[in-house]
Design an enzyme around this catalytic site. Structure first.
Site, PDB file in Angstrom:
ATOM      1  N   GLU A 271     -28.498  86.224  51.329  1.00 50.74           N
ATOM      2  CA  GLU A 271     -27.163  86.760  51.672  1.00 50.74           C
ATOM      3  C   GLU A 271     -26.744  86.301  53.066  1.00 50.74           C
ATOM      4  OE1 GLU A 271     -27.173  90.998  51.248  1.00 50.74           O
ATOM      5  OE2 GLU A 271     -27.295  90.900  49.054  1.00 50.74           O
TER       6      GLU A 271
ATOM      7  N   GLN B 177     -21.754  80.815  50.879  1.00 52.98           N
ATOM      8  CA  GLN B 177     -22.524  79.875  50.043  1.00 52.98           C
ATOM      9  C   GLN B 177     -22.993  80.558  48.761  1.00 52.98           C
ATOM     10  OE1 GLN B 177     -25.663  77.171  51.638  1.00 52.98           O
ATOM     11  NE2 GLN B 177     -27.104  78.664  50.856  1.00 52.98           N
TER      12      GLN B 177
ATOM     13  N   HIS C 148     -39.008  79.983  57.866  1.00 56.32           N
ATOM     14  CA  HIS C 148     -39.232  81.197  58.655  1.00 56.32           C
ATOM     15  C   HIS C 148     -39.357  82.372  57.705  1.00 56.32           C
ATOM     16  CE1 HIS C 148     -35.055  81.903  57.754  1.00 56.32           C
ATOM     17  NE2 HIS C 148     -34.680  80.808  58.409  1.00 56.32           N
TER      18      HIS C 148
ATOM     19  N   HIS D 150     -36.962  82.596  54.657  1.00 56.86           N
ATOM     20  CA  HIS D 150     -37.352  81.754  53.525  1.00 56.86           C
ATOM     21  C   HIS D 150     -38.549  82.373  52.802  1.00 56.86           C
ATOM     22  CE1 HIS D 150     -35.652  78.543  56.352  1.00 56.86           C
ATOM     23  NE2 HIS D 150     -34.879  78.443  55.283  1.00 56.86           N
TER      24      HIS D 150
END
Ligand code: AMP
Length: 268
Positions: free
Chosen positions: A146, A151, A32, A35
């Site tokens: 972010e 992660q 999407h 990305h």
């Protein structure tokens, strides 16, 4: 663009001849605009861009959505072509895990809280595949969103603690016009659930500057119609927020879909 579907040897030959910096953007596909933002940043800032599309079984719990995770490979490849990605690596499971790895990356204390508490084993699985994909692609720089704040923090810690010598770039969250953070899992949402899901971003933006109590109370007031997992205000993830820049994080189930989001706040 070269599509490398499965072959490690092929990838090795594709990445070994390069002069200049190689960037990698790791994804689980169903791409999407979030990305796309990472891929465009990589394209603008490095000579060679590799996108990986791999739904990593190691980071899914037994009752999570591994089997039904959205897969849209043809559309994903089209987007990568448009952006000018050089290589897309979409390995099969037995290419990444010829044998089930007995050595995994231990995320340490930051991996035990928030999403780590709700999803046991998730961050060890995530760090293990990120480590493997950094080695396989021989990337000099890697771009992460972010949107997945914990992660990103853990990947930075791994690279620092294990002297991996890779630059990690964090990219701000891309949102829909109404505030919803883009996520591959948004595809699971019914029209009604999508409306309910707006509670997460409304909560994050309800009070951007204030005391911890003001920020948390304003956020909590917006979190109706969803099944809250956590709402946390922090600066270093491990401790409560102190005055200065902080981060407000939220996770909630909307219908059957678990969503996460976060935003910067100023703590007084
Ligand atoms: P995923 O495919 O969900 O594993 O995400 C792959 C990468 O894209 C991760 O670094 C994510 O943090 C990042 N990402 C996912 N959604 C967004 C978004 N809305 N904005 C920016 N980056 C994102």
């Amino acid at each position: 663009m070269t599509l490398v579907v499965a072959d490690r040897v092929w990838l090795d030959s594709a990445v070994s001849k390069h002069d200049g910096r190689t960037a990698v953007v790791m994804t689980m596909g169903a791409l999407h605009a979030g990305h796309a933002e990472l891929l465009r940043r990589a394209r603008a800032e490095a000579e060679h861009v590799i996108a990986t599309i791999y739904v990593n079984p190691l980071q899914f719990g037994p009752n999570e959505d591994l089997a039904k995770y959205p897969r849209t490979l043809e559309d994903d490849l089209e987007l990568c072509r448009e952006i000018g990605v050089d290589v897309v690596f979409t390995p099969a499971d037995d290419v990444i895990y010829p044998v089930t790895p007995s050595v995994r990356i231990d995320p340490g204390p930051t991996g035990e809280i928030l999403d780590g508490a709700s999803r046991p084993g998730h961050f060890a699985g995530m760090l293990t595949v990120v480590h493997k994909l950094l080695r396989l692609t021989r990337a000099d720089v890697a771009y992460f969103g972010e949107k997945d704040y914990q992660q990103l923090a853990l990947i930075r810690q791994m690279v620092r603690d294990l002297d991996m010598g890779v630059e990690i770039v964090g990219v701000p969250t891309v949102r829909e016009a109404d505030g919803l953070a883009l996520s591959s899992r948004n595809r699971y949402l019914s029209a009604e659930d999508r409306e309910r899901a707006l509670a997460l971003s409304r909560a994050l933006f309800a009070c951007r500057r204030g005391t911890p109590a003001e920020i948390l109370d304003a956020a909590a007031a917006e979190l109706t119609g969803v099944d809250l997992d956590y709402l946390a205000l922090t600066d270093t993830l491990l401790g409560p927020a102190t005055p200065g820049p902080g981060r407000l994080l939220v996770a909630a189930r909307v219908g059957t879909t678990r969503l996460i989001d976060n935003a910067p706040v100023e703590v007084c």
